[in-house]
Design a protein around this motif. Structure first.
Motif, mmCIF file in Angstrom:
data_model
loop_
_atom_site.group_PDB
_atom_site.id
_atom_site.type_symbol
_atom_site.label_atom_id
_atom_site.label_comp_id
_atom_site.label_asym_id
_atom_site.label_seq_id
_atom_site.Cartn_x
_atom_site.Cartn_y
_atom_site.Cartn_z
ATOM 1 N N TRP A 29 33.947 144.516 36.520
ATOM 2 C CA TRP A 29 34.548 145.814 36.818
ATOM 3 C C TRP A 29 33.679 146.605 37.800
ATOM 4 C CZ3 TRP A 29 39.198 147.669 36.437
ATOM 5 C CH2 TRP A 29 39.381 149.030 36.715
ATOM 6 N N GLN A 30 32.353 146.587 37.602
ATOM 7 C CA GLN A 30 31.457 147.345 38.477
ATOM 8 C C GLN A 30 31.516 146.838 39.915
ATOM 9 O OE1 GLN A 30 27.584 147.127 36.702
ATOM 10 N NE2 GLN A 30 28.044 148.605 35.102
ATOM 11 N N PHE A 31 31.548 145.510 40.076
ATOM 12 C CA PHE A 31 31.475 144.932 41.411
ATOM 13 C C PHE A 31 32.846 144.775 42.076
ATOM 14 C CE2 PHE A 31 27.297 143.786 39.889
ATOM 15 C CZ PHE A 31 26.509 143.822 41.029
ATOM 16 N N PHE A 32 33.901 144.694 41.277
ATOM 17 C CA PHE A 32 35.212 144.392 41.861
ATOM 18 C C PHE A 32 36.328 145.331 41.400
ATOM 19 C CE2 PHE A 32 32.730 140.445 41.666
ATOM 20 C CZ PHE A 32 32.641 140.182 43.026
ATOM 21 N N GLY A 33 36.526 145.473 40.112
ATOM 22 C CA GLY A 33 37.643 146.261 39.610
ATOM 23 C C GLY A 33 37.617 147.709 40.057
ATOM 24 N N SER A 34 36.410 148.273 40.219
ATOM 25 C CA SER A 34 36.304 149.683 40.597
ATOM 26 C C SER A 34 36.735 149.941 42.037
ATOM 27 C CB SER A 34 34.864 150.167 40.393
ATOM 28 O OG SER A 34 33.966 149.447 41.222
ATOM 29 N N PHE A 35 36.969 148.873 42.814
ATOM 30 C CA PHE A 35 37.411 149.032 44.201
ATOM 31 C C PHE A 35 38.929 148.925 44.338
ATOM 32 C CE2 PHE A 35 32.982 147.786 44.593
ATOM 33 C CZ PHE A 35 32.518 148.690 45.538
ATOM 34 N N GLY A 36 39.627 148.992 43.223
ATOM 35 C CA GLY A 36 41.073 148.904 43.276
ATOM 36 C C GLY A 36 41.522 147.484 43.562
ATOM 37 N N ALA A 244 39.666 150.590 28.429
ATOM 38 C CA ALA A 244 38.541 149.750 28.010
ATOM 39 C C ALA A 244 37.364 149.797 28.976
ATOM 40 C CB ALA A 244 39.015 148.299 27.862
ATOM 41 N N VAL A 245 37.598 150.166 30.233
ATOM 42 C CA VAL A 245 36.511 150.087 31.220
ATOM 43 C C VAL A 245 35.387 151.063 30.920
ATOM 44 C CG1 VAL A 245 38.086 149.262 33.004
ATOM 45 C CG2 VAL A 245 37.587 151.707 32.840
ATOM 46 N N ALA A 246 35.641 152.085 30.119
ATOM 47 C CA ALA A 246 34.599 153.044 29.760
ATOM 48 C C ALA A 246 33.677 152.506 28.669
ATOM 49 C CB ALA A 246 35.230 154.362 29.303
ATOM 50 N N ALA A 247 34.072 151.419 28.000
ATOM 51 C CA ALA A 247 33.271 150.858 26.912
ATOM 52 C C ALA A 247 32.104 150.065 27.458
ATOM 53 C CB ALA A 247 34.147 149.963 26.028
ATOM 54 N N GLU A 248 31.070 149.915 26.632
ATOM 55 C CA GLU A 248 29.893 149.129 27.040
ATOM 56 C C GLU A 248 30.262 147.664 27.221
ATOM 57 O OE1 GLU A 248 25.275 148.335 25.570
ATOM 58 O OE2 GLU A 248 26.583 149.656 24.422
ATOM 59 N N LEU A 249 31.162 147.167 26.367
ATOM 60 C CA LEU A 249 31.658 145.791 26.453
ATOM 61 C C LEU A 249 33.179 145.867 26.616
ATOM 62 C CD1 LEU A 249 29.567 144.240 23.534
ATOM 63 C CD2 LEU A 249 29.081 144.056 25.980
ATOM 64 N N PRO A 250 33.658 146.003 27.846
ATOM 65 C CA PRO A 250 35.087 146.271 28.061
ATOM 66 C C PRO A 250 36.031 145.254 27.444
ATOM 67 C CG PRO A 250 33.845 146.666 30.072
ATOM 68 C CD PRO A 250 32.900 146.043 29.110
#
Length: 302
Positions: A29-36, A244-250
């Protein structure tokens, strides 16, 4: 050791990358999902680079019959540079083992109420036992466990689609705010760069056992397809349940939202990924130390 063929090579190469950060969904999510939606393109680029580098590197070990990480990284006879690159690689692998041990202790305490130090100790005892079997033990362990990890992530994705629907999986919003990764292209290059360091250390002792060129191409390309399947399953699962993306383990959060008991099951999947990551890193580190220090060769088990 016997010859490593297409499927064994594929599972081993995939095992270089399926650590806790990857399987939990946090890294992806940090490297890919957050870029839409561009994040999907970014991971596709990452897989292409992983595949190209993997083919080049395994071909290099096959052609030279050299398994020394420092010599493969630094082809010139510059002793200090080889020593420095080998030391950086070995330290990186060592800290992967340490972080996996700590993570497993914390995970066991959270899931089953087991003391963190006891969980870490038992985990490392298992890793040490398999690591004593060397490259053979690592490849056999990966051939048994990596298919389970792949099947589990795909199955949980199907469960997420059935529970939350598929309407949002291609409607990701760009929420990235990391100044070090201003766009999906830089993020993909960063992801590949830091992951491949551990991959090179792990694949160095493996490549010399791949005898045929077709096994290299087939195995690494198959590994790329597997990585796409796992990452696609995780990213689309998180897209279908964005809370779920806000969780430590999504992905554990996604599984728990489907059914509380499934959260525990996915926690066990995470434990398996940590075992694979720790085992690969430990075998790679010990192999390198044996190559460089006579005391390690003479007293390997100790």
């Amino acid at each position: 050791m016997k010859e490593i063929k297409t499927w064994s090579l594929a599972f081993t190469y995939v095992g270089c990358f399926l650590g806790a950060g990857f399987i939990s969904g946090q890294e992806l999510w940090q490297f890919f999902g957050s870029f839409g939606n561009w994040g999907y393109v970014g991971f596709l680029l990452a897989v292409v680079l992983f595949s190209a580098i993997g083919i080049l590197f395994v071909r290099l070990t096959q052609m030279t019959q050299c398994s020394d990480m420092d010599r493969l990284l630094v082809p010139w006879n510059v002793k200090w540079l080889r020593a420095a690159s080998g030391a950086v690689g070995a330290v990186f692998l060592f800290f992967v083992v340490v972080s996996m041990s700590a993570g497993v202790g914390a995970m066991l305490a959270q899931l089953f109420g087991i003391s963190a130090w006891l969980g870490s100790a038992v985990f490392m005892a298992l890793v040490f036992a398999v690591a004593l079997l060397g490259v053979t033990g690592m490849v056999n362990a990966f051939s048994a466990l990596i298919p389970v990890l792949i099947a589990a992530t795909v199955a949980f994705a199907v469960g997420a689609y059935a529970t939350f629907g598929t309407e949002g999986i291609f409607q990701l919003r760009n929420v990235n705010n990391n100044p070090l990764m201003p766009n999906w292209f830089i993020a993909a290059l960063t992801f590949v760069s830091y992951n491949i360091l551990g991959g090179i250390g792990i694949m160095s002792p493996v490549g010399q056992y791949v005898r045929r060129k077709r096994h290299i191409y087939g195995g690494i390309i198959l590994a790329g397809v597997m990585l796409l399947a796992v990452a696609g399953s995780i990213l689309t699962s998180l897209a279908s349940y964005p809370e779920a993306v806000a969780a430590e383990l999504p992905m554990v959060a996604v599984a728990t939202a489907i059914s509380p008991s499934l959260g525990t099951v996915y926690g066990i999947v995470l434990l398996l990924s940590m075992f694979c990551n720790a085992l690969a890193s430990l075998v790679a580190m010990l192999t390198y130390m044996e190559q460089k220090q006579a005391v390690f060769r003479k007293h390997k088990k100790l």
